[in-house]
Design a protein around this motif. Structure first.
Motif, mmCIF file in Angstrom:
data_model
loop_
_atom_site.group_PDB
_atom_site.id
_atom_site.type_symbol
_atom_site.label_atom_id
_atom_site.label_comp_id
_atom_site.label_asym_id
_atom_site.label_seq_id
_atom_site.Cartn_x
_atom_site.Cartn_y
_atom_site.Cartn_z
ATOM 1 N N GLY A 29 1.002 -1.079 0.191
ATOM 2 C CA GLY A 29 -0.068 -0.012 -0.015
ATOM 3 C C GLY A 29 0.442 1.186 -0.446
ATOM 4 N N TYR A 30 0.410 2.370 0.220
ATOM 5 C CA TYR A 30 1.050 3.777 0.191
ATOM 6 C C TYR A 30 0.799 3.826 1.791
ATOM 7 N N PHE A 31 1.874 4.722 2.293
ATOM 8 C CA PHE A 31 1.553 4.842 3.524
ATOM 9 C C PHE A 31 2.854 5.772 4.088
ATOM 10 N N THR A 32 2.758 6.327 5.330
ATOM 11 C CA THR A 32 4.045 8.045 5.334
ATOM 12 C C THR A 32 4.651 7.519 6.744
ATOM 13 N N ASN A 33 5.648 7.420 6.804
ATOM 14 C CA ASN A 33 6.839 7.511 7.926
ATOM 15 C C ASN A 33 6.710 6.227 8.707
ATOM 16 N N ASN A 34 6.228 4.846 7.998
ATOM 17 C CA ASN A 34 6.340 3.335 8.753
ATOM 18 C C ASN A 34 7.921 3.345 9.186
ATOM 19 N N THR A 35 8.226 2.881 10.679
ATOM 20 C CA THR A 35 9.090 2.674 11.301
ATOM 21 C C THR A 35 9.334 1.708 10.512
ATOM 22 N N ILE A 36 10.579 1.069 10.325
ATOM 23 C CA ILE A 36 11.683 -0.163 9.767
ATOM 24 C C ILE A 36 11.678 0.164 11.276
ATOM 25 N N TRP A 37 12.629 0.373 12.195
ATOM 26 C CA TRP A 37 13.555 1.012 13.014
ATOM 27 C C TRP A 37 13.276 1.403 13.922
ATOM 28 N N GLN A 38 13.447 1.399 15.427
ATOM 29 C CA GLN A 38 13.546 2.663 16.212
ATOM 30 C C GLN A 38 15.381 2.215 17.103
ATOM 31 N N PRO A 39 16.266 2.923 16.266
ATOM 32 C CA PRO A 39 17.275 3.249 16.959
ATOM 33 C C PRO A 39 17.787 2.843 18.794
ATOM 34 N N PRO A 40 17.775 2.226 19.273
ATOM 35 C CA PRO A 40 17.742 2.468 20.945
ATOM 36 C C PRO A 40 19.093 3.007 21.199
ATOM 37 N N GLY A 41 18.981 3.670 23.107
ATOM 38 C CA GLY A 41 20.113 4.644 23.140
ATOM 39 C C GLY A 41 20.362 5.797 22.611
ATOM 40 N N ASN A 42 21.020 6.232 22.300
ATOM 41 C CA ASN A 42 21.620 7.598 21.692
ATOM 42 C C ASN A 42 21.586 7.162 19.788
ATOM 43 N N LEU A 43 21.804 6.126 19.402
ATOM 44 C CA LEU A 43 22.300 6.055 18.283
ATOM 45 C C LEU A 43 20.800 7.096 17.415
ATOM 46 N N THR A 44 21.889 7.460 16.019
ATOM 47 C CA THR A 44 21.336 7.941 15.174
ATOM 48 C C THR A 44 21.259 7.563 13.804
ATOM 49 N N VAL A 45 20.436 6.839 12.994
ATOM 50 C CA VAL A 45 20.577 6.538 11.696
ATOM 51 C C VAL A 45 20.650 7.694 10.124
ATOM 52 N N SER A 46 20.858 7.162 9.952
ATOM 53 C CA SER A 46 21.716 8.140 8.066
ATOM 54 C C SER A 46 21.854 7.384 7.186
ATOM 55 N N TYR A 47 22.128 7.916 5.540
ATOM 56 C CA TYR A 47 22.719 6.872 4.561
ATOM 57 C C TYR A 47 21.738 5.930 4.301
ATOM 58 N N PRO A 48 20.965 5.522 4.445
ATOM 59 C CA PRO A 48 19.571 4.027 4.290
ATOM 60 C C PRO A 48 20.088 3.838 2.822
ATOM 61 N N ARG A 49 20.041 2.343 2.866
ATOM 62 C CA ARG A 49 20.549 1.920 1.282
ATOM 63 C C ARG A 49 19.199 0.664 1.588
ATOM 64 N N TYR A 50 18.834 0.139 0.342
ATOM 65 C CA TYR A 50 17.974 -0.525 0.102
ATOM 66 C C TYR A 50 19.002 -1.978 -1.282
ATOM 67 N N VAL A 51 18.468 -3.295 -1.202
ATOM 68 C CA VAL A 51 18.094 -4.063 -3.136
ATOM 69 C C VAL A 51 16.726 -4.384 -2.658
ATOM 70 N N GLU A 52 16.751 -4.649 -3.974
ATOM 71 C CA GLU A 52 15.219 -5.188 -3.574
ATOM 72 C C GLU A 52 15.225 -6.581 -4.830
ATOM 73 N N LEU A 53 14.943 -7.560 -4.353
ATOM 74 C CA LEU A 53 15.460 -9.437 -4.317
ATOM 75 C C LEU A 53 14.571 -9.316 -5.516
ATOM 76 N N ALA A 54 14.639 -10.651 -6.334
ATOM 77 C CA ALA A 54 13.319 -10.806 -7.263
ATOM 78 C C ALA A 54 12.507 -11.674 -7.548
ATOM 79 N N ASP A 55 11.870 -11.384 -6.034
ATOM 80 C CA ASP A 55 11.027 -11.638 -5.390
ATOM 81 C C ASP A 55 9.547 -10.407 -4.691
ATOM 82 N N GLY A 56 10.533 -9.610 -5.249
ATOM 83 C CA GLY A 56 9.375 -8.734 -4.947
ATOM 84 C C GLY A 56 10.387 -7.968 -3.189
#
Length: 387
Positions: A29-56
């Motif tokens: 579907g379509y959605f906004t700001n769905n959390t993949i992971w909430q980092p623990p403590g004081n960790l921050t996330v940036s530079y996201p990357r992905y790969v899509e496989l043959a089965d989607g």
């Protein structure tokens, strides 16, 4: 009492008769700001990357700030980003330095170097005061476990000062029975920084350094290579940022440029083109590029930058005079990644995390994904968020 009993019975019947309305992100579907992971403590996330496989299925990872040694957590979605499961950490197994920044993922569509089709390849920047190193890792069990394959390139300790000699920002691309490793390269004394690539036909041995973008003056620092193929014109596009000292271009200190070539091995033979909308607005820093067949004869090229919630689009095969700006509901992110689902070309996925300034200030945002209807994005003006 009788009235209350009747009313209660009617409400119960209504609840049974009324169809259940699902809440939360729905598969594909379509959605906004769905959390993949909430980092623990004081960790921050940036530079996201992905790969899509043959089965989607999608594998997604991100760089972490605030942890030593560094690592890249990997997550999997089998339903278009609606739900996610943690699967592994991509860690440094050979240097003792950690995987500190700038992750990269790729999947083999055909066997290569003794590895079967479907093998997941991972890389990133492993560094310490002793150097920077871009290494190759592989997983043959869909990112559940990883093992070291080869060293791709080495530089000196991390230092963005011109005259230092580190390397940065790998990008992996399988192409024509080879693996291409692109990266930002400060080792050439003729350039403060340039964009380079090396090629391997067996994943263990790497060919010579080849220039992709090497600009004058010396102070020019093209960086953060990203690549996309555009089928209708049979061309490849490389996007990158291009700071030059303290100068700015159209209000951007890290303006985005692009190069078009017949193959992803020949960018160095072609001119470097500024990306500008209406001769007035340029994206700023850490670009990412995607393409969808939606949008007419040439489809739509999409470019994201580090500072804007919008995306830059081009429906004329990369014509420098035909860039537009369209709004999205997703936030700005340092090196924000965008994706067009292979089997759903109207699904534009935008991966979320922290901006550069947020990470520096210790402000914490979740690793997230927004999926919007590309048709709605293209129909919306720059300042209007699509429904």
């Amino acid at each position: 009492m009788l009235v209350t009993a009747v009313a209660t019975a009617l409400l119960a019947q209504t609840a049974l008769a009324w169809p259940h309305r699902p809440t939360g992100p729905q598969p594909w579907g379509y959605f906004t700001n769905n959390t993949i992971w909430q980092p623990p403590g004081n960790l921050t996330v940036s530079y996201p990357r992905y790969v899509e496989l043959a089965d989607g299925s999608i594998l997604a990872t991100t760089a972490l700030s605030g942890v030593t040694p560094g690592y890249f957590p990997v997550f999997e979605s089998k339903d278009g980003g609606a739900s996610w499961a943690y699967v592994s950490n991509l860690t440094d197994q050979v240097n003792g330095w950690g995987m500190n920044a700038q992750p990269a993922l790729e999947v083999l569509s055909t066997p290569l170097g003794g590895y079967p089709a479907g093998t997941i390849l991972g890389s990133g920047n492993s560094w310490s005061e002793n150097g920077t190193r871009i290494d190759l890792y592989a997983s043959t069990d869909v990112a559940r476990t990883w093992h070291f394959v080869s060293h791709i390139a080495n530089g000196t300790a991390p230092n963005t000062t011109n005259g230092a000699h580190p390397i940065w920002e790998p990008r992996l691309l399988e192409y024509d029975g080879q693996l291409i490793a692109y990266y930002s390269d400060q080792r050439d004394p003729a350039h403060g920084q340039k964009l380079s690539h090396q090629v391997s036909t067996d994943l263990h041995n790497w060919g010579p350094v080849v220039n992709d973008v090497a600009l004058s003056p010396y102070e020019a620092r093209p960086g953060m290579t990203n690549i996309q193929y555009v089928p209708p014109i049979n061309k490849w596009i490389l996007v990158h940022e291009t700071p030059i000292g303290n100068s700015s271009s159209y209000g951007s200190n890290y303006p985005v440029h692009y190069v078009m070539a017949d193959t992803p091995l020949e960018f160095g033979l072609n001119p470097d083109i500024p990306l500008v909308v209406n001769n007035a607005t340029a994206p700023n820093a850490s670009p990412y590029i995607a393409w969808s067949p939606i949008g007419g004869e040439y489809g739509t090229i999409l470019v994201s930058d580090a500072d804007r919630t919008q995306v830059f689009t081009n429906q004329c095969g990369g014509d420098p005079n035909e860039w537009q700006l369209h709004a999205t509901p997703a936030g700005a992110v340092y090196s924000r990644a965008i994706e067009i689902f292979k089997h759903r070309p109207d699904h534009l996925a935008i991966y979320g995390g922290n901006t550069y300034d947020q990470s520096a200030a210790g402000i914490q945002e979740p690793f997230s994904i927004t999926v919007v209807n590309l048709n709605h994005v293209l129909a919306s003006p720059a300042g209007v968020i699509p429904a």
